[in-house]
Write an enzyme that holds these catalytic residues in place. Structure first.
Site, PDB file in Angstrom:
ATOM      1  N   LYS A 165      26.617  38.364  34.409  1.00  0.00           N
ATOM      2  CA  LYS A 165      25.966  39.397  34.961  1.00  0.00           C
ATOM      3  C   LYS A 165      24.408  39.112  34.898  1.00  0.00           C
ATOM      4  CE  LYS A 165      28.877  43.101  35.533  1.00  0.00           C
ATOM      5  NZ  LYS A 165      29.275  44.405  35.041  1.00  0.00           N
ATOM      6  N   ARG A 225      36.347  41.953  30.467  1.00  0.00           N
ATOM      7  CA  ARG A 225      36.274  41.499  31.856  1.00  0.00           C
ATOM      8  C   ARG A 225      35.474  40.355  32.268  1.00  0.00           C
ATOM      9  NH1 ARG A 225      33.971  42.612  36.745  1.00  0.00           N
ATOM     10  NH2 ARG A 225      35.451  43.281  38.515  1.00  0.00           N
TER      11      ARG A 225
HETATM   12  N1  HH2 Z   1      31.580  45.313  36.741  1.00  0.00           N
HETATM   13  C1  HH2 Z   1      31.752  45.020  38.018  1.00  0.00           C
HETATM   14  C2  HH2 Z   1      33.062  45.273  38.757  1.00  0.00           C
HETATM   15  N2  HH2 Z   1      33.783  46.083  38.153  1.00  0.00           N
HETATM   16  N3  HH2 Z   1      34.572  46.986  36.197  1.00  0.00           N
HETATM   17  C3  HH2 Z   1      34.524  47.625  34.922  1.00  0.00           C
HETATM   18  N4  HH2 Z   1      35.484  48.292  34.199  1.00  0.00           N
HETATM   19  N5  HH2 Z   1      33.440  47.113  34.269  1.00  0.00           N
HETATM   20  C4  HH2 Z   1      32.524  46.170  34.831  1.00  0.00           C
HETATM   21  O1  HH2 Z   1      31.510  46.162  33.844  1.00  0.00           O
HETATM   22  C5  HH2 Z   1      32.686  45.947  36.289  1.00  0.00           C
HETATM   23  C6  HH2 Z   1      33.525  46.352  36.957  1.00  0.00           C
HETATM   24  C7  HH2 Z   1      30.761  44.088  38.801  1.00  0.00           C
HETATM   25  O2  HH2 Z   1      31.154  42.806  38.856  1.00  0.00           O
HETATM   26  P1  HH2 Z   1      32.000  41.968  39.820  1.00  0.00           P
HETATM   27  O3  HH2 Z   1      33.196  42.703  40.081  1.00  0.00           O
HETATM   28  O4  HH2 Z   1      32.218  40.563  39.288  1.00  0.00           O
HETATM   29  O5  HH2 Z   1      30.895  41.951  41.022  1.00  0.00           O
HETATM   30  P2  HH2 Z   1      30.995  42.527  42.353  1.00  0.00           P
HETATM   31  O6  HH2 Z   1      30.607  44.161  42.334  1.00  0.00           O
HETATM   32  O7  HH2 Z   1      29.914  42.166  43.112  1.00  0.00           O
HETATM   33  O8  HH2 Z   1      32.220  42.557  43.389  1.00  0.00           O
END
Ligand code: HH2
Length: 255
Positions: free
Chosen positions: A196, A231
């Site tokens: 992040k 995660r």
């Molecule tokens: N962060 C993201 C998405 N879902 N769910 C939980 N429970 N906790 C988190 O910190 C979290 C999450 C954002 O990261 P990512 O899915 O890698 O990216 P994007 O939102 O751009 O798809």
């Protein structure tokens, strides 16, 4: 929990797994690397992201959930009740809910639920996030949601401070430093800090793909703070790092 974004625009793996075959292969690979749960998401919630229509989100996630579910536990990362319902029907056993509002769906379907804290909504959440006391405000919010979910009959509830969701660098660091405050609620805690932006800021502007060491450091810190699941994008490296922590604590940490 291994991250599997079947989106064109996620901040780290966007565009890599829009082909369902490539997505399923990556999900199975993460299982082999040691992931306990594969988190399938069809909508990016990165800062500035616009919502995705329900039909498109269903198209992106359902085929992949259905293909993975016989082989590995699957969570669906969604804010949509309809997508959550369809994903559970396709085999998902956990609803990963960044809006922290879908506990009635989890209760009705008899599956687990992750309540994540977010201030505002993705399009604008990073413009000017403000708290008087970020740790106690996030803790109270999540505890209230967990209690509502428990009262509604959800049997597996996780709480997640939502690193990067309406939080400044200082807010993120305070939440990471004080993970034990969340653990102290007695509700199992999930943390998603992998790759992040706050790690990039701390690591002198490191790009998304160059944040492994920071991501591992937070995962290990989280595990030693009593967090039950992390995660992550880099499953193999995280599992290796956590094996050491698992050997020195009584409760194994899930990935
Ligand atoms: N962060 C993201 C998405 N879902 N769910 C939980 N429970 N906790 C988190 O910190 C979290 C999450 C954002 O990261 P990512 O899915 O890698 O990216 P994007 O939102 O751009 O798809």
């Amino acid at each position: 929990m291994g991250v599997l974004n079947v989106t064109p625009d996620s901040f780290s793996d966007g565009g890599r797994f829009t082909d369902p075959e490539a997505a399923v292969a990556r999900g199975l690979e993460m299982k082999l690397e040691g992931a306990d749960v594969i988190d399938v998401g069809g909508e990016s919630t990165r800062p500035g992201a616009l919502p995705v229509g329900e039909t498109e989100e269903r198209r992106r996630v359902l085929e992949v959930v259905a293909a993975l579910a016989p082989d590995v536990a699957v969570s669906v990362d969604t804010r949509s009740a309809a997508v959550a319902e369809a994903a559970v029907e396709a085999g998902a056993s956990l609803i990963n809910d960044v809006s922290a509002s879908l506990w009635p769906v989890a209760a009705a379907l008899g599956v687990g639920w992750v309540a994540m804290h977010m201030q505002g909504e993705p399009r604008t959440m990073q413009l000017d996030p403000r708290y008087d006391d970020v740790v106690s405000e996030v803790r109270s919010f999540l505890l209230a949601r967990a209690e509502q979910a428990g009262a509604a009959g959800v049997r597996e509830v996780w709480i997640d401070p939502g690193i990067g969701f309406g939080k400044s660098l200082e807010h993120n660091l305070a939440l990471v430093r004080c993970l034990d405050h969340l653990v102290g609620t007695g509700v199992p805690v999930l943390v998603g800090a992998s790759r992040k932006g706050f790690l990039g800021a701390l690591l002198g502007g490191a790009p998304t793909d160059d944040r492994l060491e920071g991501s591992l450091a937070v995962a290990v810190w989280a595990a030693t703070s009593g967090v039950g699941m992390v995660r992550v994008h880099d499953v193999a490296a995280t599992v290796q790092a956590l094996r050491l922590v698992g050997d020195t604590t009584t409760t194994p940490v899930r990935v």
